[in-house]
Design a protein around this motif. Sequence first.
Motif, mmCIF file in Angstrom:
data_model
loop_
_atom_site.group_PDB
_atom_site.id
_atom_site.type_symbol
_atom_site.label_atom_id
_atom_site.label_comp_id
_atom_site.label_asym_id
_atom_site.label_seq_id
_atom_site.Cartn_x
_atom_site.Cartn_y
_atom_site.Cartn_z
ATOM 1 N N LEU A 50 0.841 -1.196 0.000
ATOM 2 C CA LEU A 50 0.000 0.000 0.000
ATOM 3 C C LEU A 50 0.874 1.243 0.000
ATOM 4 O O LEU A 50 1.745 1.413 0.852
ATOM 5 N N SER A 51 0.643 2.128 -0.972
ATOM 6 C CA SER A 51 1.381 3.389 -1.030
ATOM 7 C C SER A 51 0.693 4.456 -0.192
ATOM 8 O O SER A 51 1.281 5.023 0.716
ATOM 9 N N HIS A 52 -0.593 4.717 -0.473
ATOM 10 C CA HIS A 52 -1.366 5.651 0.339
ATOM 11 C C HIS A 52 -2.841 5.529 -0.023
ATOM 12 O O HIS A 52 -3.195 4.978 -1.078
ATOM 13 N N ASN A 53 -3.691 6.027 0.854
ATOM 14 C CA ASN A 53 -5.130 6.062 0.636
ATOM 15 C C ASN A 53 -5.520 7.389 -0.010
ATOM 16 O O ASN A 53 -4.872 8.420 0.209
ATOM 17 N N ILE A 57 -13.358 14.761 -3.591
ATOM 18 C CA ILE A 57 -14.264 15.741 -3.005
ATOM 19 C C ILE A 57 -15.656 15.170 -2.772
ATOM 20 O O ILE A 57 -16.455 15.752 -2.032
ATOM 21 N N TYR A 58 -15.952 14.035 -3.404
ATOM 22 C CA TYR A 58 -17.248 13.394 -3.220
ATOM 23 C C TYR A 58 -17.208 12.277 -2.184
ATOM 24 O O TYR A 58 -18.133 11.461 -2.105
ATOM 25 N N GLN A 59 -16.115 12.207 -1.427
ATOM 26 C CA GLN A 59 -15.919 11.220 -0.377
ATOM 27 C C GLN A 59 -15.834 9.788 -0.906
ATOM 28 O O GLN A 59 -16.197 8.830 -0.210
ATOM 29 N N ASN A 60 -15.382 9.634 -2.133
ATOM 30 C CA ASN A 60 -15.109 8.306 -2.670
ATOM 31 C C ASN A 60 -13.708 7.883 -2.234
ATOM 32 O O ASN A 60 -12.731 8.594 -2.479
ATOM 33 N N HIS A 61 -13.613 6.717 -1.617
ATOM 34 C CA HIS A 61 -12.346 6.240 -1.073
ATOM 35 C C HIS A 61 -11.706 5.229 -2.028
ATOM 36 O O HIS A 61 -12.388 4.410 -2.642
ATOM 37 N N ASP A 62 -10.422 5.304 -2.160
ATOM 38 C CA ASP A 62 -9.665 4.360 -2.969
ATOM 39 C C ASP A 62 -8.247 4.267 -2.419
ATOM 40 O O ASP A 62 -7.887 4.988 -1.472
ATOM 41 N N GLN A 63 -7.457 3.396 -2.992
ATOM 42 C CA GLN A 63 -6.075 3.220 -2.567
ATOM 43 C C GLN A 63 -5.147 3.357 -3.773
ATOM 44 O O GLN A 63 -5.564 3.192 -4.925
ATOM 45 N N VAL A 64 -3.914 3.653 -3.484
ATOM 46 C CA VAL A 64 -2.850 3.601 -4.476
ATOM 47 C C VAL A 64 -1.830 2.589 -3.985
ATOM 48 O O VAL A 64 -1.267 2.735 -2.894
ATOM 49 N N ARG A 65 -1.633 1.525 -4.770
ATOM 50 C CA ARG A 65 -0.743 0.445 -4.374
ATOM 51 C C ARG A 65 0.453 0.377 -5.320
ATOM 52 O O ARG A 65 0.353 0.735 -6.503
ATOM 53 N N THR A 88 2.188 1.125 -10.483
ATOM 54 C CA THR A 88 1.273 1.771 -9.535
ATOM 55 C C THR A 88 -0.153 1.579 -10.034
ATOM 56 O O THR A 88 -0.443 1.858 -11.201
ATOM 57 N N TYR A 89 -1.013 1.113 -9.159
ATOM 58 C CA TYR A 89 -2.401 0.864 -9.560
ATOM 59 C C TYR A 89 -3.338 1.120 -8.393
ATOM 60 O O TYR A 89 -2.926 1.188 -7.223
ATOM 61 N N SER A 90 -4.617 1.257 -8.732
ATOM 62 C CA SER A 90 -5.681 1.372 -7.738
ATOM 63 C C SER A 90 -6.531 0.116 -7.799
ATOM 64 O O SER A 90 -6.762 -0.430 -8.887
ATOM 65 N N PRO A 91 -7.014 -0.381 -6.663
ATOM 66 C CA PRO A 91 -7.850 -1.597 -6.677
ATOM 67 C C PRO A 91 -9.082 -1.474 -7.558
ATOM 68 O O PRO A 91 -9.598 -2.481 -8.052
ATOM 69 N N SER A 92 -9.577 -0.255 -7.779
ATOM 70 C CA SER A 92 -10.719 -0.092 -8.674
ATOM 71 C C SER A 92 -10.364 -0.425 -10.114
ATOM 72 O O SER A 92 -11.233 -0.806 -10.900
ATOM 73 N N GLN A 93 -9.064 -0.278 -10.477
ATOM 74 C CA GLN A 93 -8.543 -0.593 -11.805
ATOM 75 C C GLN A 93 -9.317 0.114 -12.924
ATOM 76 O O GLN A 93 -9.546 -0.447 -13.995
#
Length: 367
Positions: A50-53, A57-65, A88-93
Amino acid sequence: MKKKINLRIWAALCVLIGGIILTWITYNSTSLYHHEDIAVIQKNNFSDTLSHNTKDIYQNHDQVRLQKFDIKVLSGKNSGKVYRLTNTYSPSQLLTQKYRPNDHLLIKFIRHRSTISTIKRDWILVALGTLTLCSIILIAGKHVWALLVSMTISWGIFFALISLDIQTHSFHNILLYGAGTIILSFLALLIVQGFNKKMLVTWLSTLIGLFTSFFLCYLVMKLTGNSQMMYDNSDFSNQDLQGVFLAQTLLSVLGAVLDESTDIVSSLSELIIHNPTITQKEILKSGQALGKEIMGPLINVLLLIFIASELPLLILYLRDNSNIVDSFNYSLTLGLTQTMVAAIGIVLTVASATGCSLLFFKKEDKK
């Protein structure tokens, strides 16, 4: 009967075995690509941290791995070499890609540095093609060759239309695709049904339903001045956005109308052959009954296919706090318009298929 069923099973089994072998060969092949090299991700030294969360502005949460792994080049002048890469990717892909050990990759070398183009997915197409062919053999039997030839010719005509469209810079593309649908439907019916009266009646009723619904669509769009048609939000990278949309509508309606027309004409022709004394009124009622049975499921299938294709984009708009009206306009307007045109064509084809069957199959004098 049992021999035919057993023959189908054995043929499908042989195709399945051959397809598995071909899938394995395609998966391990490194000589199919000339402009890109093949590499495989090594299991050793593979890390995914995990790199960071993130939060918008719409309170949508994701990660950067962050992924770190070694790749071994399998083709090209750098074959056998091992390179260390990061991803580098996000779980949402949504815009990024997650990689796993043993994934085969297409890579390029830019200034002696390796970069990933995409995952090698050709073997997936071979596997799906094998399953499709096995299903066709089990259901269609000896008619599988006609179906395969018809599909191949349809693909050839489709790509020829696209090539001509590109060469002519979308000049008169509606006429181009209109002529293409006429040729495509004729050849598809000719190969599957042969040249006979039933094939010609099916073709005629298909063209009547197709072009009548398309003309109504074009007329309404002209009378309303293309109001609320969000062409600028489409994926069309073309100057003539309306022309591409109408060509797409023409091809999408053809599939539904051709299917329905074939079912109705074939059923009514068999009914007239086995019951020569049947009256015109009974034929009309039979065509109406067939239409009622086919229309609902066919329209629902088209609607569900469209909704399924646009569902990710619609969810994305709604999650970004767009209201329902804006989300509808940006993601669903064009697709629902095509679905409605197809629905009109399906309804009109019931009348055209029944009328053509009554006109050409029933020989008694009309009252």
